[in-house]
Design a protein around this motif. Sequence first.
Motif, PDB file in Angstrom:
ATOM      1  N   GLN A 165       0.827  -1.245   0.126  1.00  0.00           N
ATOM      2  CA  GLN A 165      -0.008  -0.165  -0.156  1.00  0.00           C
ATOM      3  C   GLN A 165       1.031   1.042   0.219  1.00  0.00           C
ATOM      4  O   GLN A 165       1.047   2.240  -1.124  1.00  0.00           O
ATOM      5  CB  GLN A 165      -1.105   0.404   1.377  1.00  0.00           C
ATOM      6  N   GLN A 166       1.831   1.356   0.756  1.00  0.00           N
ATOM      7  CA  GLN A 166       3.207   2.490   0.876  1.00  0.00           C
ATOM      8  C   GLN A 166       4.091   2.784  -0.556  1.00  0.00           C
ATOM      9  O   GLN A 166       3.498   4.334  -1.073  1.00  0.00           O
ATOM     10  CB  GLN A 166       4.144   2.129   2.104  1.00  0.00           C
ATOM     11  N   LEU A 167       3.830   1.532  -1.061  1.00  0.00           N
ATOM     12  CA  LEU A 167       4.439   1.561  -2.168  1.00  0.00           C
ATOM     13  C   LEU A 167       3.358   2.108  -2.999  1.00  0.00           C
ATOM     14  O   LEU A 167       3.845   3.114  -4.083  1.00  0.00           O
ATOM     15  CB  LEU A 167       4.555   0.335  -2.769  1.00  0.00           C
ATOM     16  N   ARG A 168       2.441   2.116  -3.314  1.00  0.00           N
ATOM     17  CA  ARG A 168       1.223   2.359  -4.339  1.00  0.00           C
ATOM     18  C   ARG A 168       1.348   3.850  -4.007  1.00  0.00           C
ATOM     19  O   ARG A 168       0.881   5.017  -5.416  1.00  0.00           O
ATOM     20  CB  ARG A 168       0.380   1.919  -3.950  1.00  0.00           C
ATOM     21  N   ARG A 169       0.894   3.930  -3.005  1.00  0.00           N
ATOM     22  CA  ARG A 169       0.677   5.822  -2.649  1.00  0.00           C
ATOM     23  C   ARG A 169       2.398   6.638  -3.056  1.00  0.00           C
ATOM     24  O   ARG A 169       1.578   7.753  -3.742  1.00  0.00           O
ATOM     25  CB  ARG A 169       0.771   5.918  -0.676  1.00  0.00           C
ATOM     26  N   MET A 170       3.548   5.953  -2.984  1.00  0.00           N
ATOM     27  CA  MET A 170       4.583   6.933  -3.576  1.00  0.00           C
ATOM     28  C   MET A 170       4.389   6.895  -4.724  1.00  0.00           C
ATOM     29  O   MET A 170       4.571   7.151  -5.398  1.00  0.00           O
ATOM     30  CB  MET A 170       5.522   5.906  -3.022  1.00  0.00           C
ATOM     31  N   THR A 171       3.847   5.804  -5.908  1.00  0.00           N
ATOM     32  CA  THR A 171       3.688   5.588  -6.580  1.00  0.00           C
ATOM     33  C   THR A 171       2.511   6.489  -7.129  1.00  0.00           C
ATOM     34  O   THR A 171       3.439   7.793  -8.446  1.00  0.00           O
ATOM     35  CB  THR A 171       3.787   4.266  -7.649  1.00  0.00           C
ATOM     36  N   ARG A 172       1.299   7.158  -6.989  1.00  0.00           N
ATOM     37  CA  ARG A 172       0.405   7.876  -7.269  1.00  0.00           C
ATOM     38  C   ARG A 172       0.923   9.536  -7.235  1.00  0.00           C
ATOM     39  O   ARG A 172       1.141  10.775  -7.845  1.00  0.00           O
ATOM     40  CB  ARG A 172      -0.566   7.266  -6.657  1.00  0.00           C
TER      41      ARG A 172
END
Length: 298
Positions: A288-295
């Motif tokens: 989830q953290q990686l997805r937020r960082m990507t967005r």
Amino acid sequence: MEAVLDELYTTPPADFVARRETLAAAAKTAGGLDNARRIRAARRPTLAAWAANLLLRTQPEESRHFLELGRALREAYQALDADVLKDLSAQRRRVVSALSRQAAQLASEAGHGLSQPVQQDLEATLRAVLADPDAADQWAGGRLVNALTPPSEFHPGSAPAAEKPGTCNRPAPPSPSASRRRASNDELAERRRARQEQLARAREAAEAAEQRLRDERARQADVDAELQRARERTEQARRRMSAIEEQLRQAREECRQAEHEQQEAEAHSRSAAEVVAQAERAAHETTQQLRRMTRGAT
């Protein structure tokens, strides 16, 4: 009432008093006060007398032949010469010894072994039965209280006393006439024939008694052999049962060990499941953290 008393006198002496009170109480309850008093008046027999009573009641056929042997011996005993007396005495000892052993076996089977002094009293009682008609009558009643004492010699009872062979008890005839001499000789010959018949009956009775005792001993040997086989089968069954019980004990121990190992494995499984769950939650949070960082980067 007679049957009740007969049963009482075959009760082992150690149980006699208690059994007497039970039977007396039952008779009193049934309304037989006289019978109750008669039962309570019964005296406890000695161990030897009880064994003799037990023999009479449990072996009626053997006992009847033994009483007949005594009558035959008493009738013939005074008319016999020394050699025949010796032979009959030996037969008498064998019969008494065998019958006393049979009585001792019956007592042992009833739970009361006989000591050597008691065995001697039992043999003395049986010798008295053979030698003395009064003793025979007492034993035949089946309610001896004490052991019997044999007389020093055989009692002829109601049998006529016989004179020694070759003599005559009657006084010599007053006249030496030929007719009187012939009458005396005929009388003596008749007495001799009667003595020979008595001797023959005594011998036959003794031989028959010995044969019956041999047969009884053979039957007893068969029973003892069957008892030994039964004991061996019982021992084998006990050994098998012990082996099965040992196997069962081992199986129970193995079952307890397996249950313990299962409990430990279940605890390890729960711990591993918890670790896996924690790892899954950490991985999910990282994703989830990686997805937020990507967005945010776009």
